[in-house]
Design a protein around this motif. Structure first.
Motif, short mmCIF file in Angstrom:
data_model
loop_
_atom_site.label_atom_id
_atom_site.label_comp_id
_atom_site.label_asym_id
_atom_site.label_seq_id
_atom_site.Cartn_x
_atom_site.Cartn_y
_atom_site.Cartn_z
N VAL A 476 -1.92 -14.08 27.77
CA VAL A 476 -2.90 -13.90 29.02
C VAL A 476 -2.63 -12.63 29.69
N ASP A 477 -3.74 -11.97 30.19
CA ASP A 477 -3.88 -10.63 30.83
C ASP A 477 -3.03 -10.78 32.19
N VAL A 478 -2.00 -10.17 32.25
CA VAL A 478 -1.04 -9.80 33.41
C VAL A 478 -1.02 -8.82 34.23
N ASP A 479 -1.24 -8.89 35.50
CA ASP A 479 -1.26 -7.68 36.44
C ASP A 479 0.33 -7.77 37.08
N GLU A 493 19.26 -10.36 38.83
CA GLU A 493 18.31 -9.92 38.06
C GLU A 493 17.97 -10.77 36.84
N ALA A 494 19.15 -11.46 36.32
CA ALA A 494 18.87 -12.55 35.41
C ALA A 494 17.93 -13.74 35.94
N ALA A 495 18.26 -14.22 37.28
CA ALA A 495 17.54 -15.29 37.67
C ALA A 495 16.28 -14.83 37.99
N GLY A 496 15.82 -13.62 38.51
CA GLY A 496 14.22 -13.09 38.58
C GLY A 496 13.61 -13.24 37.11
N TYR A 497 14.36 -12.55 36.27
CA TYR A 497 13.91 -12.44 34.83
C TYR A 497 13.41 -13.86 34.40
N PHE A 498 14.42 -14.85 34.54
CA PHE A 498 13.96 -16.14 33.91
C PHE A 498 12.86 -16.84 34.84
N VAL A 499 12.79 -16.61 35.92
CA VAL A 499 11.64 -17.09 36.68
C VAL A 499 10.34 -16.64 36.21
N VAL A 500 10.17 -15.27 36.12
CA VAL A 500 8.87 -14.67 35.48
C VAL A 500 8.69 -15.30 34.13
N SER A 501 9.65 -15.26 33.11
CA SER A 501 9.59 -15.68 31.81
C SER A 501 9.10 -17.06 31.82
N GLU A 502 9.80 -18.12 32.61
CA GLU A 502 9.16 -19.51 32.38
C GLU A 502 7.99 -19.59 32.92
N VAL A 507 1.71 -20.39 31.96
CA VAL A 507 0.76 -19.91 32.21
C VAL A 507 0.07 -19.98 30.70
N ALA A 508 0.73 -19.37 29.79
CA ALA A 508 0.29 -19.39 28.43
C ALA A 508 -0.08 -20.72 27.96
N LYS A 509 0.82 -21.40 28.19
CA LYS A 509 1.00 -22.76 27.12
C LYS A 509 -0.04 -23.95 28.00
#
Length: 587
Positions: A476-479, A493-502, A507-509
């Motif tokens: 999906v297009d992401v800004d 940083e790990a917590a923030g990364y997994f928030v965005v990843s999940e 969004v994609a699924k």
């Protein structure tokens, strides 16, 4: 005296006292007494009886109520001295004298109901002996017929008028000396009294002082000729002051009830485990003692200490201060250092002590709960740290083990294909080409898996580039709007990364969205990450899905996750992570 006997005496007094009062007033009406005299006697005696019975019922352990009832009964018999029956005249005179002595005892014993000093006990004993002796001597020389009364004095033994006058003067002088002594004791007690003690004393001590001065003036006026109006004013002042003394006791009872009603407010105020300063102020306000202080038991020092940890100095006997110790299971936990005058109402002090005990217990329980919560937070943080460490280990093992083997396998297959050339068996060439492609695909998938487990870019470049990498791989297009480029702790940083990843995975699924936005901001030691899309909405933290896991991970860092996802209105996921979290997970 047992409580049953005490109740029976009160009930008997309630029945008998009104009958005696009515009989006395009826008898007084047969004499030359004025209506004012009859009314004043009824009011004063009735006031002592009513107030005494009330105080007796409210504080049966305190002698004050019984003494006031006794004074009221004696005042019922006091008008008999105005009659024409010789024996009753003597009874009335002695009743008035004993009533005055009991009143003196009542005033000096207020508010405890007992004489607490040797000076008070000695003075009252000497006063009783001197006054009774002087009155008997004076009565033995009093001839009512010389005063125009048609009644005999059965104790008349001094027939000489000069000796009789001396006996009367001696009685009057004795009364004056005793009255001056009372005034001196009142003045000394008021001068020594603290603020709380003066508030307790004033309802009784003020009318008592007025009464003593009025009786003193009446004794002085008896030796000189003064207008009848002045004598009447002095008599009325005496009667009013005498009646206001039991009313002062009633005021004290009302103050006690009001103070005890304030205990409910105190319990509410102490319910949230206040600071030591607020605790002291609340107790001081409830007891009306601005000098009150609180000490806490220190097991290490085996002594009471102040809120700042310095040793607390307990008041000595006779200092005017007292200590109420709070215990739990027989062990001291705290102490209230307050004005000794407050011990006159042990129920009030006990109520305040109970309220404080609740506050101390509440504070102890809250401290235990906080300690347990701290242990839980540390445990959750260790679990998350262990999970991240395991992710790194698995990612490292994949990179150094399986991924390298797949690379080697891919190279070997390509080398075999090159050696076979174009003249080899077509089936072998096709098999090698397929195997090489499968190995290459497996390597790509393994690299994707490794990046999902713990991306190398997060460790090397930080959260911002890692987020851009996630956005670049999203179908999906992401800004991306990075509001900060600073580095944070590995845990943050790990917590923030997994928030965005999940969020981008969802969004994609599931979101059926055409676009998404990832925005980060940092301020006030808090990293905020927002992921929004224009999809179908309906996402929720409830349940055991990925969002629930993210919320738990953030909670371990004292962060929080918010999801706004109305049906058909897209989804906004907002993560707030303290960057100065008290528990920092290891990298």
């Amino acid at each position: 005296m047992t409580s049953t006997t005490d109740r029976r005496l009160r009930r008997l007094t309630v029945v008998v006292a009104p009958l005696l009062l009515v009989a006395s007033l009826a008898y007084l009406a047969t004499t030359d007494a004025s209506g004012l005299r009859i009314g004043v006697n009824a009011i004063v005696a009735g006031t002592y009886l009513a107030t005494g019975l009330l105080a007796w019922a409210r504080r049966p352990a305190n002698r004050t109520g019984r003494i006031m009832v006794a004074i009221g009964l004696l005042l019922i018999f006091e008008p008999l001295q105005d009659g024409a029956v010789p024996g009753l005249v003597l009874v009335g005179g002695m009743a008035a004298t004993v009533a005055d002595l009991l009143l003196g005892y009542l005033i000096l014993a207020f508010p405890w109901g007992t004489l607490r000093s040797r000076v008070d006990r000695g003075f009252l004993a000497v006063s009783a002996v001197a006054l009774l002796s002087a009155n008997i001597v004076a009565y033995s020389g009093y001839d009512p017929r010389l005063a125009g009364a048609d009644v005999d004095n059965p104790l008349l033994v001094i027939r000489d008028p000069a000796l009789a006058d001396m006996a009367v003067a001696l009685s009057r002088l004795t009364s004056i000396v005793i009255l001056v002594g009372f005034l001196a004791i009142f003045a000394a007690r008021w001068a020594r009294a603290s603020g709380p003690a003066r508030r307790i004393y004033s309802p009784v001590l003020i009318p008592s002082t007025v009464l003593v001065i009025a009786i003193l003036v009446a004794n002085l006026m008896s030796a000189v000729t003064v207008p009848d109006d002045i004598r009447l004013a002095a008599a009325v002042t005496q009667a009013l002051a005498r009646a206001f003394i039991p009313i002062g006791f009633l005021v004290g009872l009302l103050r006690t009830r009001m103070a005890r009603s304030a205990i409910a407010d105190l319990v509410v105020e102490l319910g949230d485990a206040p600071t030591p300063a607020r605790l002291r102020d609340a107790l001081a306000n409830a007891l009306g003692d601005p000098g009150l202080s609180v000490a806490y038991w220190s097991p290490a020092a085996a002594a009471f200490v102040a809120a700042d940890g310095t040793p607390a100095e307990l008041p000595a006997d006779g200092s005017g201060r007292a200590v109420t110790v709070l215990e739990r299971d027989g062990e001291p936990i705290a102490a209230i250092l307050h004005d000794a005058a407050l011990l006159a109402d042990p129920g009030l002090v006990a109520s305040v002590a109970s309220a404080m005990r609740l506050a101390v217990e509440n504070e102890r329980l809250q401290a235990e709960v906080e300690a347990q919560l701290g242990e839980v937070r540390e445990s959750r943080a260790r679990i998350v740290a262990a999970g991240d460490a395991e992710r790194k280990r698995v990612e490292r093992d994949l990179h150094d083990g399986a991924q390298q083997r797949l690379v080697s396998l891919t190279l070997a297959l390509r080398l075999a294909r090159m050696k076979l050339g174009d003249d080899g068996d077509p089936e072998v060439r096709q098999t090698l080409d397929q195997a090489s492609e499968e190995a290459r695909s497996a390597l790509v998938e393994l690299r994707e898996l490794a990046r999902g487990i713990h991306p190398q870019i997060l460790t090397e470049a930080g959260l911002g580039p890692a987020i851009e990498s996630l956005a670049g791989r999203s179908p999906v297009d992401v800004d991306v709007d990075l509001g900060t480029d600073r580095r944070f702790s590995p845990a943050v940083e790990a917590a923030g990364y997994f928030v965005v990843s999940e969020a981008l995975t969802n969004v994609a699924k599931y979101a059926e969205a055409s676009r998404a936005l990832v925005r980060t901001t940092w301020g006030h030691d808090e990293l905020t990450i927002e992921v929004a899309d224009d999809g179908a909405g309906g996402a929720a933290i409830a349940g055991g899905g990925g969002l629930r896991g993210l919320a738990d991970r953030l909670s371990a860092l004292e962060g929080r996750l918010e999801v706004v996802s109305p049906q058909g209105g897209g989804t906004r996921l907002i993560a707030r992570i303290p960057t100065g979290a008290p528990v920092e997970l290891p990298g």
